[in-house]
Scaffold this active site. Structure first.
Site, PDB file in Angstrom:
ATOM      1  CB  CYS A   2      -0.989  -0.043   1.197  1.00  0.00           C
ATOM      2  SG  CYS A   2      -2.014  -1.163   1.489  1.00  0.00           S
ATOM      3  NE  ARG A  27       4.674   1.911   0.188  1.00  0.00           N
ATOM      4  CZ  ARG A  27       5.738   1.303   1.012  1.00  0.00           C
ATOM      5  NH1 ARG A  27       6.728   1.424   0.687  1.00  0.00           N
ATOM      6  NH2 ARG A  27       5.337   0.865   2.219  1.00  0.00           N
ATOM      7  CD1 TRP A  75       0.161  -6.343  -2.839  1.00  0.00           C
ATOM      8  CD2 TRP A  75      -0.406  -6.781  -0.792  1.00  0.00           C
ATOM      9  NE1 TRP A  75       0.490  -7.929  -2.636  1.00  0.00           N
ATOM     10  CE2 TRP A  75       0.322  -8.116  -1.415  1.00  0.00           C
ATOM     11  CE3 TRP A  75      -0.510  -7.049   0.580  1.00  0.00           C
ATOM     12  CZ2 TRP A  75       0.296  -9.237  -0.807  1.00  0.00           C
ATOM     13  CZ3 TRP A  75      -0.190  -8.222   1.236  1.00  0.00           C
ATOM     14  CH2 TRP A  75       0.107  -9.207   0.570  1.00  0.00           C
ATOM     15  CG  ASN A  99       1.645   0.569   4.335  1.00  0.00           C
ATOM     16  OD1 ASN A  99       2.856   1.125   4.404  1.00  0.00           O
ATOM     17  ND2 ASN A  99       1.169  -0.279   4.199  1.00  0.00           N
ATOM     18  N   GLY A 100      -0.649  -1.201   6.254  1.00  0.00           N
ATOM     19  CA  GLY A 100      -0.476  -1.988   7.595  1.00  0.00           C
ATOM     20  C   GLY A 100      -1.482  -2.621   7.655  1.00  0.00           C
ATOM     21  CD  GLU A 476      17.556 -13.054  -6.736  1.00  0.00           C
ATOM     22  OE1 GLU A 476      17.058 -13.518  -5.937  1.00  0.00           O
ATOM     23  OE2 GLU A 476      17.307 -11.917  -7.398  1.00  0.00           O
ATOM     24  CE  LYS A 480      14.531 -11.225  -9.130  1.00  0.00           C
ATOM     25  NZ  LYS A 480      15.223 -10.743  -8.013  1.00  0.00           N
ATOM     26  CD  GLU A 483      10.000 -11.353  -8.026  1.00  0.00           C
ATOM     27  OE1 GLU A 483       9.542 -10.828  -7.295  1.00  0.00           O
ATOM     28  OE2 GLU A 483      11.511 -11.299  -7.792  1.00  0.00           O
ATOM     29  CG  HIS A 499      19.496 -37.528  -3.408  1.00  0.00           C
ATOM     30  ND1 HIS A 499      19.733 -38.623  -2.919  1.00  0.00           N
ATOM     31  CD2 HIS A 499      20.727 -36.816  -3.571  1.00  0.00           C
ATOM     32  CE1 HIS A 499      21.258 -38.810  -3.035  1.00  0.00           C
ATOM     33  NE2 HIS A 499      21.833 -37.549  -3.523  1.00  0.00           N
ATOM     34  CE  LYS A 598      11.758  -2.696  -5.057  1.00  0.00           C
ATOM     35  NZ  LYS A 598      12.283  -4.117  -5.635  1.00  0.00           N
TER      36      LYS A 598
HETATM   37  O1  M6R Z   1      13.096  -4.651   0.647  1.00  0.00           O
HETATM   38  P1  M6R Z   1      13.686  -6.210   1.113  1.00  0.00           P
HETATM   39  O2  M6R Z   1      15.036  -6.109   0.278  1.00  0.00           O
HETATM   40  O3  M6R Z   1      13.858  -6.164   2.316  1.00  0.00           O
HETATM   41  O4  M6R Z   1      12.720  -7.134   0.369  1.00  0.00           O
HETATM   42  C1  M6R Z   1      12.803  -8.652   0.420  1.00  0.00           C
HETATM   43  C2  M6R Z   1      11.952  -9.439  -0.459  1.00  0.00           C
HETATM   44  O5  M6R Z   1      10.759  -9.023  -0.367  1.00  0.00           O
HETATM   45  C3  M6R Z   1      12.499  -8.965  -2.016  1.00  0.00           C
HETATM   46  O6  M6R Z   1      13.758  -9.098  -2.184  1.00  0.00           O
HETATM   47  C4  M6R Z   1      11.619  -9.778  -2.866  1.00  0.00           C
HETATM   48  O7  M6R Z   1      11.832 -11.105  -3.030  1.00  0.00           O
HETATM   49  C5  M6R Z   1      11.740  -9.391  -4.273  1.00  0.00           C
HETATM   50  N1  M6R Z   1      10.567  -9.026  -4.947  1.00  0.00           N
HETATM   51  C6  M6R Z   1      12.359 -10.269  -5.098  1.00  0.00           C
HETATM   52  O8  M6R Z   1      12.582  -9.765  -6.764  1.00  0.00           O
END
Ligand code: M6R
Length: 603
Positions: A2, A27, A75, A99-100, A476, A480, A483, A499, A598
């Site tokens: 949010c 956000r 969100w 927000n929250g 990683e 990527k 997502e 395994h 984000k």
């Molecule tokens: O702001 P932060 O680095 O703490 O965020 C952590 C994760 O939410 C963030 O890295 C998330 O996994 C990304 N969307 C990955 O691309």
């Protein structure tokens, strides 16, 4: 999670709110709305399910103008995305954006319902708005009502509020969620994050938990939870305006990948002195062990850090997913550091882990990209990375600079503990300094990656595999891809496939093999053959030293030559581009993937 924006001043409030919300849309983006005081001091509410674009369309059809207002991009947590659940929420006395999460909303709803409040939405925000309204009815003093509300609300929240009988003012309060106040030439603003105000102001005040702000066109006042005035000093925002704009790129993600060389240069510029790391004393003194806490991509940077520090420094490093940290009942000692890694510095779980570590007596260090963020302020020592604002939900440049901090920490600790010679330390730092050019080379060859991306056009599942230093890299790469393309992707230590997971390989399934470590090349070759012989399409990311594996792959991308230690950085860029192009080919909304936001400011 949010985005909140508020404006009071000479400019058109609606235009300003939309400009701020555009910069905050990362956000949350399932609904949006504004509440604006018009010239007759009547409040006009426009809100809708959907992206900010949908709100803009509504406002084009029914324009609303005024001098003061609040806006929100959502969100969803409580209540599905809908017009009714979109913010602002309010009564005939006040409107609120939030927000929250208000944790006691059920209790408040029951209590306020019994007192005659009829709720229009399923949100926890509306419970907070009605609570505030009930308190304001008796007090008619916004500050006193807000203080009383803070005393009743449980959870974590940032609120922006307008009171209809105070038509020139915006009120803001935070408890656990970020909120800044910014003063520009033409008015005062509140916002969840810096990018929202970058074009309009350079001085901002970061609210602390429990603080309340009263913002007017020409200034702001701050109060603590007991109502005492607080004298706050503004922080100067150094980020450039362009940094938070797309600047001709199709997506923020692509722009931010292209910004990686600069981000690396700037971060090294800040933390390298005379060819060696200078981490501002963060690891001075006894440091026998490290515990790293982080989420998502930042946690993968921590895993690379663990590998580096255990190999180069021989110091034990534990990596904890921040949301699990408290359940592990962590055993911490005074002669260790707890390192929190976070781009936003607002991730609720990472922040909670920092607080727990501090309460257990550990010294904490933060590797954080957003200056003034909660993690940056709460750790004993913050190391601010220099990626600039990262807008794309998928983290790219922030990850690369987190890696830089892992290298510098390993080298610094290695020197301090006598595990690294000065010569080797200088060699690694020199190789880091050459990294931006290598990243530029990788980006320049992105056509080859685009070809590889076509292999994901019809994929429903895929694997990323790697060994040793390549395993966190594979994790990683897989995150990527999943997502932003919505392809089900898993990462495995290549030797672990046999395994169990190899049973999932089906004909035509892409398997990305990350093989950058020469000494592991033959083992990776076997793993690639194992999956290929079961029908997988093997896509290889290799280095010049492991390039001969290309013969066992359908497609291969050879990363620019670097010190073998640094391949997690170049491989990350290649995998970011791979995910990006695969997502574009599949028609996905790259910068705003479904269900995500984000900054994850709820636990
Ligand atoms: O702001 P932060 O680095 O703490 O965020 C952590 C994760 O939410 C963030 O890295 C998330 O996994 C990304 N969307 C990955 O691309």
């Amino acid at each position: 999670m949010c985005g909140i924006m508020g404006y009071t001043g000479k400019a058109d409030a609606t235009g300003r709110l939309l400009a701020g919300l555009r910069a905050l849309e990362y956000r949350g983006y399932d609904s949006a709305g504004v509440a604006v005081m018009d010239a007759e001091n009547r409040v006009r509410i426009v809100k809708t399910k959907g992206r900010l674009r949908a709100l803009e369309d509504r406002l084009e059809k029914c324009p609303v103008h005024g001098h003061c207002g609040i806006g929100h991009t959502r969100w969803a947590t409580h209540g599905a995305p809908s017009d009714a659940n979109a913010h602002p929420h309010g009564t005939d006395r006040l409107y609120v954006v939030h927000n929250g999460i208000i944790e006691n909303d059920r209790e408040l709803r029951a209590e306020l319902g019994a007192r005659g409040y009829a709720f229009q939405s399923q949100t926890d925000t509306e419970a907070a708005a009605c609570l505030l309204d009930s308190l304001y009815a008796g007090m008619e003093d916004p500050l006193a009502a807000l203080r009383a509300a803070v005393a009743r609300l449980r959870g974590s929240y940032a609120l922006g509020v307008i009171f209809l009988d105070h038509p020139e003012e915006i009120y803001a309060v935070r408890e656990g969620n970020p909120l800044i106040v910014a003063l520009g030439e033409d008015g005062g603003m509140i916002a969840s994050d810096i990018p929202a105000v970058l074009r309009f102001a350079r001085d901002c005040y970061v609210l602390e938990d429990g603080e309340i702000a009263r913002v007017r066109a020409d200034g702001a006042e701050f109060f603590d939870r007991d109502g005492r005035p607080v004298c706050k000093r503004p922080e100067r925002i150094e980020w450039s305006t362009e940094a938070a704009e797309r600047g001709g790129f199709a997506h923020f993600m692509l722009k931010e990948i292209h910004e990686e060389p600069l981000a690396v240069r700037q971060t090294l510029g800040r933390y390298v002195k005379d060819g060696l790391p200078d981490l501002r004393g963060a690891f001075d003194g006894e440091c026998e062990r490290l515990t790293m806490v982080a989420c998502g991509t930042a946690m993968h940077a921590a895993l690379v850090g663990k590998w580096l520090m255990e190999w180069l420094v021989r110091i034990p490093v534990e990596v904890c997913i921040a949301s699990e940290f408290r359940y592990n009942r962590p055993v911490l000692s005074p002669n260790q550091r707890v390192v929190a890694i976070s781009q936003s510095g607002e991730t609720a779980d990472t922040l909670a882990a920092v607080r727990l570590a501090k309460s257990l007596g550990a010294r904490t260090v933060g590797v954080v990209n957003v200056p003034g963020s909660s993690v940056a302020r709460e750790v004993d020592q913050a190391l601010i990375t220099c990626a600039g604002p990262e807008i794309s939900v998928a983290s790219t440049k922030a990850y690369t600079v987190q890696l830089m901090m892992m290298y510098l920490t390993a080298v610094q600790l290695g020197l301090a503990r006598g595990a690294l010679s000065r010569e080797r330390a200088r060699q690694i730092v020199a190789a880091l300094t050459a990294l931006p050019a290598a990243i530029e080379t990788a980006i320049a060859q992105s056509e080859r990656i685009q070809r590889m991306a076509a292999c994901f056009d019809d994929a429903e599942n895929c694997f990323f595999i790697g060994r040793g230093l390549d395993y966190p890299g594979a994790m990683e790469g897989s995150l990527k891809l999943k997502e932003i393309t919505y392809i089900h992707s898993e990462s495995y230590a290549a030797g672990e496939l046999k395994h169990g997971a190899i049973s999932l390989i089906t004909r035509g399934m892409p398997v990305v093999a990350l093989s950058t470590q020469e000494e592991l090349k033959e083992k990776m070759r076997s793993n690639m053959r194992e999956v290929a012989s079961r029908g997988a399409r093997v896509l290889l990311l290799a280095t010049p030293q492991t390039a001969e594996l290309a013969g066992d792959a359908e497609e291969a991308f050879i990363l620019p030559d670097t010190d073998a230690l640094l391949t997690p950085a170049t491989a990350a860029v290649a995998m970011q581009l791979l995910a990006y192009y695969a997502a574009v080919r599949r028609g996905c909304d790259v910068d705003k993937p479904r269900n995500l936001a984000k900054s994850v400011t709820v636990e």
